[in-house]
Design a protein around this motif. Structure first.
Motif, PDB file in Angstrom:
ATOM      1  N   LEU A 154      15.283  -7.873 -12.579  1.00  0.00           N
ATOM      2  CA  LEU A 154      15.290  -6.447 -12.560  1.00  0.00           C
ATOM      3  C   LEU A 154      15.970  -5.962 -11.278  1.00  0.00           C
ATOM      4  CD1 LEU A 154      11.538  -5.716 -13.958  1.00  0.00           C
ATOM      5  CD2 LEU A 154      13.834  -4.799 -15.150  1.00  0.00           C
ATOM      6  N   VAL A 155      15.813  -6.792 -10.022  1.00  0.00           N
ATOM      7  CA  VAL A 155      16.416  -6.258  -8.955  1.00  0.00           C
ATOM      8  C   VAL A 155      17.987  -6.318  -9.250  1.00  0.00           C
ATOM      9  CG1 VAL A 155      16.994  -6.782  -6.601  1.00  0.00           C
ATOM     10  CG2 VAL A 155      14.755  -6.843  -7.472  1.00  0.00           C
ATOM     11  N   GLY A 213      19.617  -2.538  -9.216  1.00  0.00           N
ATOM     12  CA  GLY A 213      19.893  -2.371  -7.886  1.00  0.00           C
ATOM     13  C   GLY A 213      18.742  -1.660  -7.189  1.00  0.00           C
ATOM     14  N   GLU A 214      17.674  -1.993  -7.500  1.00  0.00           N
ATOM     15  CA  GLU A 214      16.384  -1.325  -6.884  1.00  0.00           C
ATOM     16  C   GLU A 214      15.921  -2.465  -5.686  1.00  0.00           C
ATOM     17  OE1 GLU A 214      13.355   0.849  -8.972  1.00  0.00           O
ATOM     18  OE2 GLU A 214      11.930  -0.584  -8.020  1.00  0.00           O
ATOM     19  N   ARG A 215      16.149  -2.468  -4.484  1.00  0.00           N
ATOM     20  CA  ARG A 215      16.194  -3.456  -3.579  1.00  0.00           C
ATOM     21  C   ARG A 215      14.992  -3.243  -2.494  1.00  0.00           C
ATOM     22  NH1 ARG A 215      19.831  -6.976  -4.759  1.00  0.00           N
ATOM     23  NH2 ARG A 215      21.967  -6.118  -6.026  1.00  0.00           N
ATOM     24  N   GLN A 231      10.270   0.809  -9.578  1.00  0.00           N
ATOM     25  CA  GLN A 231       9.166   0.312  -8.899  1.00  0.00           C
ATOM     26  C   GLN A 231       8.492  -1.143  -9.890  1.00  0.00           C
ATOM     27  OE1 GLN A 231       6.037   3.267  -8.587  1.00  0.00           O
ATOM     28  NE2 GLN A 231       7.230   4.563  -7.623  1.00  0.00           N
ATOM     29  N   LEU A 232       9.242  -1.440 -10.714  1.00  0.00           N
ATOM     30  CA  LEU A 232       8.734  -2.585 -11.539  1.00  0.00           C
ATOM     31  C   LEU A 232       8.744  -3.945 -10.735  1.00  0.00           C
ATOM     32  CD1 LEU A 232       9.462  -2.526 -15.415  1.00  0.00           C
ATOM     33  CD2 LEU A 232       7.273  -2.929 -14.233  1.00  0.00           C
ATOM     34  N   PRO A 233       9.828  -4.353 -10.061  1.00  0.00           N
ATOM     35  CA  PRO A 233       9.822  -5.289  -9.086  1.00  0.00           C
ATOM     36  C   PRO A 233       8.632  -5.471  -7.975  1.00  0.00           C
ATOM     37  CG  PRO A 233      12.121  -4.386  -9.026  1.00  0.00           C
ATOM     38  CD  PRO A 233      11.041  -3.368  -9.991  1.00  0.00           C
ATOM     39  N   HIS A 234       8.228  -4.262  -7.514  1.00  0.00           N
ATOM     40  CA  HIS A 234       7.155  -3.968  -6.793  1.00  0.00           C
ATOM     41  C   HIS A 234       5.714  -4.159  -7.474  1.00  0.00           C
ATOM     42  CE1 HIS A 234       5.160  -1.535  -3.258  1.00  0.00           C
ATOM     43  NE2 HIS A 234       4.475  -2.503  -3.722  1.00  0.00           N
ATOM     44  N   LEU A 235       5.842  -3.744  -8.400  1.00  0.00           N
ATOM     45  CA  LEU A 235       4.636  -3.532  -9.413  1.00  0.00           C
ATOM     46  C   LEU A 235       4.239  -4.955  -9.971  1.00  0.00           C
ATOM     47  CD1 LEU A 235       4.636  -0.078 -10.733  1.00  0.00           C
ATOM     48  CD2 LEU A 235       3.032  -0.781  -8.851  1.00  0.00           C
ATOM     49  N   LEU A 236       5.292  -6.080 -10.167  1.00  0.00           N
ATOM     50  CA  LEU A 236       4.955  -7.140 -10.245  1.00  0.00           C
ATOM     51  C   LEU A 236       4.750  -8.254  -9.662  1.00  0.00           C
ATOM     52  CD1 LEU A 236       8.203  -7.571 -12.766  1.00  0.00           C
ATOM     53  CD2 LEU A 236       5.876  -7.410 -13.512  1.00  0.00           C
TER      54      LEU A 236
END
Length: 570
Positions: free
Chosen positions: A453-454, A458-460, A422-427
């Motif tokens: 991070l993506v 691979g968190e897309r 969730q870090l890409p989202h939470l940033l």
């Protein structure tokens, strides 16, 4: 101080034995229990206790035989206890344990940790391990996770003193699989101790050729890797999890398997697969039958968790009303199953649904309750994400600097748990805050971290939004050369379409339409936005769709002005 206390006891030699026996029982002890193990007549015992009370070494509540005594200070108990010879201490502990088991069955049932302690000190390791396990499992079932960790770790400590046999290995496997969920709740899913517990449990399963306990062990390892954003490893484990569930034909295992497959698919941006597996889990879920699964599987009630995650998935897929309906079903269910950890996490999950739909008042309400509950019970993960969501709300209110402080504090706590998902989202709220403060360079630095991070993990699922925000930052930096920003918007559209993420496609279409509007290409802007907007069949009261409708109306009016001007010129 301890020496001074011992000196006082030495001056009262007739009372020391009474104090020593009481100290073996505990800081607080009942007269009835002390009488049962004391090698003296009742008159001498009562006289000794009275003198210890008069000397202000003990407090007394009630009168014998129903009296209870409490050492005035823990150091007094410790001084008396340490003055006993080791062999005598062990004999006394064994007497207390035997007494509890023969005459106090209710205490044995409700306080197994007390029996575990006395058997440990009596050097009865086999029995001690059994009671530590029982105490730990009882604590897990009542969601007293910090207590559970203490009991189970003590059990493991005693276990190593036993001979290395298959029976010891089986006991360790049970202890480790009980410890895993308690560690997840108290330290966070990605804590090194969690991985250590589940890896050891997997080794024991292989050593014992144990199939029945392999499933929760694989599930625990999957959750550990998922939260650390090690999505390749997590996805690999979901294949094993689903295979074991299918092999056994166990419906409960199938429920947890679909839960795992659905979550991994979600984080990898495979939204259609995520929806399918999460809905299968929801269909199979029964709150009464499955409420006990949380104690084995990460402290999470699978019904509540799947409802919230399918709400996220539905919003991304372009079904805002269905997303809100699922989220609204999750909250009363979380209260019904009476699982404090799930209830706290569900408030955070719900706050993200409100972030998606622009319901910031509800988000603030949910997250404040979540932070309060997490503070009371030591839920590390929520203590990280809570300030991030609170800060995000502040950014939307125009309090960007205060929001940045809250978000940064939350991110520090979140990372401290070992979490990476969730870090890409939470940033993204940091990126938005810096854009509002007209500090694009700082925004680009955060964006670069999120994009890295993506690619690394691979968190897309939120990748399209990062591309859109990059375009917005480029425009905030300079409007003179919009080509690079336009390329970002086109890239975001492509990613969103590939994922079937219609809500993110709509956001990007609005960004690109505004750019084309500034360039005088109102017709193209309207066509692009209308094509996306026309796909939606619900959610017209949510923030993004209201904004898109207003922009379409504005573009339509501008287009009419343009047509009138051309006709007048002709």
């Amino acid at each position: 101080l301890q020496e001074s206390l011992m000196a006082r006891l030495d001056r009262l030699p007739k009372l020391r034995e009474v104090a020593q026996l009481g100290a073996v029982i505990g800081r607080e002890f009942a007269y009835e229990m002390l009488r049962a193990i004391a090698p003296m007549d009742e008159a001498r015992l009562q006289d000794g206790l009275n003198q210890l009370v008069e000397a202000e070494l003990l407090y007394r509540r009630g009168r014998p035989p129903r009296a209870k005594y409490i050492f005035k200070h823990a150091l007094i108990q410790d001084a008396a206890y340490q003055s006993l010879l080791k062999r005598t201490r062990q004999q006394c502990h064994r007497q207390v344990a035997d007494l509890l088991e023969s005459r106090f069955p209710e205490t044995v049932e409700t306080q197994p940790e007390l029996l575990a302690h006395h058997h440990t000190e009596a050097n009865s390791p086999q029995t001690a391990v059994e009671y530590w396990l029982k105490a730990g499992q009882q604590a897990v079932h009542r969601f007293a996770d910090r207590e559970a960790v203490g009991h189970l770790e003590k059990g493991l400590g005693v276990l190593v003193t036993l001979p290395d046999t298959p029976e010891r290995a089986r006991q360790e496997l049970t202890l480790q699989t009980s410890l895993g969920p308690a560690l997840m709740a108290t330290k966070g899913y990605a804590a090194p101790a969690v991985g250590k517990a589940y890896r050891r449990a997997r080794d024991l399963c292989q050593e014992l050729k144990e199939i029945t306990q392999l499933f929760p062990v694989l599930w625990g390892l999957w959750m550990y890797h998922l939260v650390r954003a090690e999505h390749e490893a997590a996805s690999g484990l979901t294949k094993q999890i689903l295979s074991v569930a299918q092999t056994t034909g166990d419906a409960d295992l199938a429920l947890e398997a679909h839960f795992a497959v659905g979550l991994s698919a979600f984080y990898c941006g495979e939204l259609l697969s995520a929806r399918e597996h999460l809905e299968q889990a929801i269909s199979a879920y029964d709150p009464e039958r499955h409420r006990g699964l949380a104690s084995t599987y990460g402290g999470l009630d699978p019904g509540v968790c799947c409802l919230e995650y399918v709400a996220w998935t539905l919003w991304l897929l372009g079904y805002p009303d269905q997303a809100l309906k699922r989220a609204d079903e999750a909250q009363p269910l979380a209260k019904r199953v009476a699982n404090l950890y799930t209830q706290t996490r569900s408030l955070y999950w719900d706050s993200l649904v409100r972030q998606f739909t622009g319901q910031w008042d509800v988000l603030r309400e949910r997250i404040e309750v979540a932070i309060s509950m997490a503070t009371d019970h030591g839920f590390a993960l929520v203590l990280g994400v809570g300030p991030i969501m609170r800060g995000w709300a502040l950014v939307t209110e125009g309090r960007a600097e205060e929001g940045i402080r809250q978000i940064s504090q939350g991110l520090e706590r979140y990372r401290a748990t070992g979490a990476g998902f969730q870090l890409p989202h939470l940033l993204t709220p940091l990126i938005e805050a810096y854009r509002k403060l007209e500090q694009p360079e700082e925004g680009f630095a955060v964006l670069a971290e999120a994009q890295a991070l993506v690619e690394k993990t691979g968190e897309r699922y939120y990748e399209a939004e990062l591309q859109r925000l990059k375009g917005e930052l480029l425009l905030a930096q300079s409007l003179d050369d919009p080509a690079e920003a336009e390329a970002c918007f086109h890239n975001a559209l492509e990613i969103a379409r590939r994922m079937h993420a219609k809500s993110l496609e709509l956001r990007t279409a609005m960004s690109l339409a505004r750019l084309w509007q500034r360039q005088g290409k109102e017709g193209d802007a309207r066509q692009l936005l209308n094509d996306v907007f026309a796909w939606f069949t619900e959610g017209f009261d949510t923030a993004d769709l209201r904004e898109a409708r207003a922009l379409l109306d504005e573009l339509g009016a501008m287009q009419e002005v343009g047509i009138s001007e051309r006709r007048a010129a002709e």
